[in-house]
Structures are given as structure tokens and as C-alpha cells.
Design an enzyme around this catalytic site. Structure first.
Site, PDB file in Angstrom:
ATOM      1  N   ASN A  12       3.117   5.288   2.815  1.00  0.00           N
ATOM      2  CA  ASN A  12       1.603   4.961   2.797  1.00  0.00           C
ATOM      3  C   ASN A  12       1.267   4.970   4.243  1.00  0.00           C
ATOM      4  O   ASN A  12       1.544   3.880   5.048  1.00  0.00           O
ATOM      5  CB  ASN A  12       1.691   3.661   2.150  1.00  0.00           C
ATOM      6  CG  ASN A  12       0.229   3.188   2.192  1.00  0.00           C
ATOM      7  OD1 ASN A  12      -1.025   4.132   2.476  1.00  0.00           O
ATOM      8  ND2 ASN A  12      -0.268   2.178   1.683  1.00  0.00           N
ATOM      9  N   TRP A  13       0.363   5.956   4.780  1.00  0.00           N
ATOM     10  CA  TRP A  13      -0.069   5.954   6.040  1.00  0.00           C
ATOM     11  C   TRP A  13      -1.328   4.833   6.407  1.00  0.00           C
ATOM     12  O   TRP A  13      -1.496   4.754   7.329  1.00  0.00           O
ATOM     13  CB  TRP A  13      -0.536   7.190   6.520  1.00  0.00           C
ATOM     14  CG  TRP A  13       0.610   8.330   6.679  1.00  0.00           C
ATOM     15  CD1 TRP A  13       1.806   8.109   6.602  1.00  0.00           C
ATOM     16  CD2 TRP A  13       0.517   9.820   7.196  1.00  0.00           C
ATOM     17  NE1 TRP A  13       2.643   9.186   7.005  1.00  0.00           N
ATOM     18  CE2 TRP A  13       1.954  10.269   7.239  1.00  0.00           C
ATOM     19  CE3 TRP A  13      -0.435  10.310   7.635  1.00  0.00           C
ATOM     20  CZ2 TRP A  13       2.290  11.486   7.727  1.00  0.00           C
ATOM     21  CZ3 TRP A  13      -0.208  11.709   8.100  1.00  0.00           C
ATOM     22  CH2 TRP A  13       1.130  12.100   8.246  1.00  0.00           C
ATOM     23  N   LYS A  14      -1.767   4.669   5.210  1.00  0.00           N
ATOM     24  CA  LYS A  14      -2.976   3.546   5.307  1.00  0.00           C
ATOM     25  C   LYS A  14      -3.939   4.681   6.036  1.00  0.00           C
ATOM     26  O   LYS A  14      -4.161   5.963   6.113  1.00  0.00           O
ATOM     27  CB  LYS A  14      -2.727   2.344   5.707  1.00  0.00           C
ATOM     28  CG  LYS A  14      -1.694   1.626   4.746  1.00  0.00           C
ATOM     29  CD  LYS A  14      -1.456   0.311   5.170  1.00  0.00           C
ATOM     30  CE  LYS A  14      -0.337  -0.139   4.357  1.00  0.00           C
ATOM     31  NZ  LYS A  14       0.020  -1.556   4.538  1.00  0.00           N
ATOM     32  N   HIS A 110      -3.550  -1.382  -4.792  1.00  0.00           N
ATOM     33  CA  HIS A 110      -2.979  -1.939  -3.513  1.00  0.00           C
ATOM     34  C   HIS A 110      -3.671  -3.110  -2.939  1.00  0.00           C
ATOM     35  O   HIS A 110      -4.799  -3.383  -3.215  1.00  0.00           O
ATOM     36  CB  HIS A 110      -2.977  -0.867  -2.183  1.00  0.00           C
ATOM     37  CG  HIS A 110      -2.296  -1.068  -1.188  1.00  0.00           C
ATOM     38  ND1 HIS A 110      -2.307  -2.121  -0.317  1.00  0.00           N
ATOM     39  CD2 HIS A 110      -0.676  -0.654  -0.867  1.00  0.00           C
ATOM     40  CE1 HIS A 110      -1.472  -2.415   0.635  1.00  0.00           C
ATOM     41  NE2 HIS A 110      -0.654  -1.435   0.511  1.00  0.00           N
ATOM     42  N   GLU A 182       4.775  -5.377  -4.202  1.00  0.00           N
ATOM     43  CA  GLU A 182       4.739  -5.680  -2.569  1.00  0.00           C
ATOM     44  C   GLU A 182       4.077  -7.101  -2.437  1.00  0.00           C
ATOM     45  O   GLU A 182       2.932  -7.354  -2.833  1.00  0.00           O
ATOM     46  CB  GLU A 182       3.613  -4.622  -2.257  1.00  0.00           C
ATOM     47  CG  GLU A 182       3.869  -3.181  -2.160  1.00  0.00           C
ATOM     48  CD  GLU A 182       3.204  -2.519  -1.306  1.00  0.00           C
ATOM     49  OE1 GLU A 182       3.867  -1.742  -0.309  1.00  0.00           O
ATOM     50  OE2 GLU A 182       1.845  -2.536  -1.224  1.00  0.00           O
ATOM     51  N   GLY A 188       3.088  -5.804   6.360  1.00  0.00           N
ATOM     52  CA  GLY A 188       2.738  -5.710   7.801  1.00  0.00           C
ATOM     53  C   GLY A 188       3.056  -6.815   8.656  1.00  0.00           C
ATOM     54  O   GLY A 188       2.767  -7.171   9.697  1.00  0.00           O
ATOM     55  N   SER A 228       7.328  -4.623   4.849  1.00  0.00           N
ATOM     56  CA  SER A 228       7.892  -4.588   5.805  1.00  0.00           C
ATOM     57  C   SER A 228       9.463  -3.908   5.794  1.00  0.00           C
ATOM     58  O   SER A 228      10.414  -4.397   6.449  1.00  0.00           O
ATOM     59  CB  SER A 228       8.023  -5.953   6.642  1.00  0.00           C
ATOM     60  OG  SER A 228       6.924  -6.605   6.738  1.00  0.00           O
ATOM     61  N   GLY A 249       5.000   1.422   4.611  1.00  0.00           N
ATOM     62  CA  GLY A 249       3.796   1.384   5.474  1.00  0.00           C
ATOM     63  C   GLY A 249       3.972   1.647   6.899  1.00  0.00           C
ATOM     64  O   GLY A 249       4.579   2.825   7.153  1.00  0.00           O
ATOM     65  N   GLY A 250       3.970   0.913   7.982  1.00  0.00           N
ATOM     66  CA  GLY A 250       4.172   0.814   9.106  1.00  0.00           C
ATOM     67  C   GLY A 250       5.436   1.735   9.553  1.00  0.00           C
ATOM     68  O   GLY A 250       5.186   2.643  10.468  1.00  0.00           O
TER      69      GLY A 250
HETATM   70  P1  13P Z   1       4.591  -2.431   5.585  1.00  0.00           P
HETATM   71  O1  13P Z   1       5.511  -1.518   5.465  1.00  0.00           O
HETATM   72  O2  13P Z   1       3.597  -2.037   6.846  1.00  0.00           O
HETATM   73  O3  13P Z   1       4.623  -3.913   5.583  1.00  0.00           O
HETATM   74  O4  13P Z   1       3.285  -1.962   4.506  1.00  0.00           O
HETATM   75  C1  13P Z   1       3.698  -1.959   3.060  1.00  0.00           C
HETATM   76  C2  13P Z   1       2.544  -1.472   2.510  1.00  0.00           C
HETATM   77  O5  13P Z   1       1.659  -1.896   2.160  1.00  0.00           O
HETATM   78  C3  13P Z   1       2.780  -0.158   1.905  1.00  0.00           C
HETATM   79  O6  13P Z   1       2.049   0.067   0.827  1.00  0.00           O
END
Ligand code: 13P
Length: 270
Positions: A12-14, A110, A182, A188, A228, A249-250
Site C-alpha cells: 500500500n503506497w498510500k 483503512h 491492522e 507507521g 510496521s 505501507g512504508g
Molecule cells: P506501515 O507499514 O507504514 O506501518 O503501514 C501499514 C498500513 O497502513 C498498510 O495499509
């Protein structure tokens, strides 16, 4: 992981990356994960490796990523969809449009959309129906806040989110979906849930699926952990019997790290 379910690593690149990064990213995947590439008009059915990968870029880049990954078995996902089917809804994108541009998956509910953009269970339910009509696989996100975890109410809250969604859907015939657990406090922050806590939650969700829906969905639904996740910590999550992958995410913004995580999953999938 369980050999009856094909694991999924969802990136998920957001709201990150730009046009030029998309090209570099896909080129790095091609170099690091050659077994996912090589499909052609003559050979469309390249056998997918035992781990599914799916990239969820920002909406404007869906078609670009589709083109860059056209000869691969890597899937494409959207981060959101409209609750409406079609019409005068400025700025919205429908499930059929996502399907048209090659989306296989779409995130729903989300916590960033629930907390910052006011998405409700009713929205999630309507969006889920739209996705299933368009045959796009929903990835339903659930999870508790830090206060709820500290109060010992993590499982109760997360299952209540699923029950509310079921109530909103009424007698809607639920097809397939993925559930991503999540915990909000882990997103994050670098403070991930322990693999034991994530497994406990995944087992509770699977039991809920069995008791509230049916055995088939309980056995076949992919349950992802998100929050994370990185190449340094993904392994013990994937070793949990009820966790079938990760929503990342990150760390997924770096193609090399994403490929490293895919390598670990491929090794565990045997
Ligand atoms: P992170 O991996 O940056 O914590 O984000 C998780 C997330 O929200 C994936 O949808």
C-alpha cells in the site's frame, strides 16, 4: 501460513511516489523477482510463484503500473472506490472503472480513511457490494486503537467491526474477500504488534468467520497482518498458522525491501 491458502503481500503506497518512481520501482521488481515476469501474448499463462504480490499505487498511476507490469503475474490494487455505481459524483471512481484499468484488489475501510476522512461501516458495506459486482477482490481493513488494546478490548473491538459490517450488508450474499488486521497504533510507528498477538487476533477472526458466516469462508479467507512490517520482522508473522501475508505501507515504498519480503515469503511457502 497454511499450505491451503496462497499468501499475499500487498504493497500500500498510500499517497506516495510519483510517475518517475513508478518506472524505477517496477524495473527494480523485474530485476529482483524475475520469476514473476515473462508472460507474453504467446505465453500468457506464466505459472505464478507460490506467493501473490499486489501493488496499490495512488489512483492516477494504476494504468501506468498496469502497463509496466503487464508481462508479470503481479496484481494491481486500488486504495479506495466510490460507494456509488455511476453518475454525477465529482471526483469519485467506480468499481467498474477500477476493473476496466486492470484492478484485481481494492482496500476498504483503512483506518486512515475511517479516522481522517470519515469513512463509516455503512460506506464500507456499500463499497464492498460495488466491488463484488465488478469482481474486484475487497481487502477489508480492521483493527483496534492503542487505548482499546490497553483496555484489553482489542479482539472485542475488531470482531465488532466485522459484525457491524455484516449487519450493514444484511442478507447480501458475501463472496470472497481478504481481511487485513491492522492495529491502528502499529501503523507507521515502528511499534508493531507481536506475532503472538497478531496470531491471536487472526485466530479469533477465523473463528468469527466460521461462527458468523460459514466454514468455506473461514478456511479460504486470507488474513493479513499490517502495521510496521519490514524485511527485518516479517518472517515470524508469516510463520503464524492463521496469518496469510501482510499489508505493508512504508517498507513497500522501497522496491528492494518489498522484493526482500517476497523472497522470505517464497522461501517459507516452499
Ligand atoms: P506501515 O507499514 O507504514 O506501518 O503501514 C501499514 C498500513 O497502513 C498498510 O495499509
Amino acid at each position: 501460513m497454511n499450505s491451503n491458502r496462497t499468501p499475499l503481500l500487498a504493497a500500500n503506497w498510500k499517497m506516495n511516489h510519483h510517475w518517475e518512481n513508478c518506472e524505477q520501482y517496477c524495473a527494480a521488481l523485474r530485476e529482483n523477482l524475475p520469476e514473476y515476469f515473462g508472460a507474453s501474448a504467446d505465453n500468457p499463462a506464466v505459472v505464478a510463484p507460490g506467493v501473490e504480490l499486489a501493488i496499490f499505487p495512488p489512483l492516477p498511476y494504476l494504468s501506468l503500473i498496469y502497463r509496466l507490469l503487464e508481462d508479470s503475474t503481479i496484481f494491481l490494487g486500488s486504495q479506495d472506490v466510490s460507494r456509488y455505481e455511476e453518475g454525477a459524483f465529482t471526483g469519485e471512481v467506480s468499481s467498474l472503472m477500477l476493473s476496466d484499468v486492470g484492478c484485481d484488489y481494492c482496500l476498504l475501510g483503512h483506518s486512515e480513511r475511517r479516522d481522517m476522512l470519515g469513512e463509516t461501516d455503512a460506506d464500507v458495506a456499500l463499497k464492498l457490494k460495488r466491488l463484488q459486482q465488478a469482481e474486484v477482490m475487497p481487502v477489508i481493513c480492521v483493527g483496534e486503537s492503542r487505548a482499546q488494546r490497553e483496555a484489553g478490548r482489542a479482539v472485542e473491538h475488531t470482531l465488532a467491526q466485522l459484525s457491524e459490517l455484516k449487519d450493514e450488508l444484511g442478507s447480501f450474499d458475501l463472496g470472497g474477500f481478504v481481511i487485513a488486521y491492522e492495529p491502528i497504533w502499529a501503523i507507521g510507528t515502528g511499534h508493531n504488534a507481536s506475532p503472538q498477538d497478531a496470531q491471536e487476533m487472526a485466530a479469533a477472526i477465523r473463528t468469527w468467520l466460521r461462527d458468523s458466516l460459514n466454514d468455506e469462508l473461514a478456511d479460504s479467507t486470507l488474513l493479513l497482518y499490517g502495521g510496521s512490517v519490514s524485511p527485518d520482522n516479517i518472517r515470524p508473522y508469516l510463520e503464524c498458522p492463521d496469518i496469510d501475508g501482510a499489508l505493508i505501507g512504508g517498507s513497500s515504498l522501497d522496491a528492494d525491501k518489498y522484493a526482500q519480503m517476497a523472497r522470505i515469503a517464497l522461501e517459507l511457502a516452499g
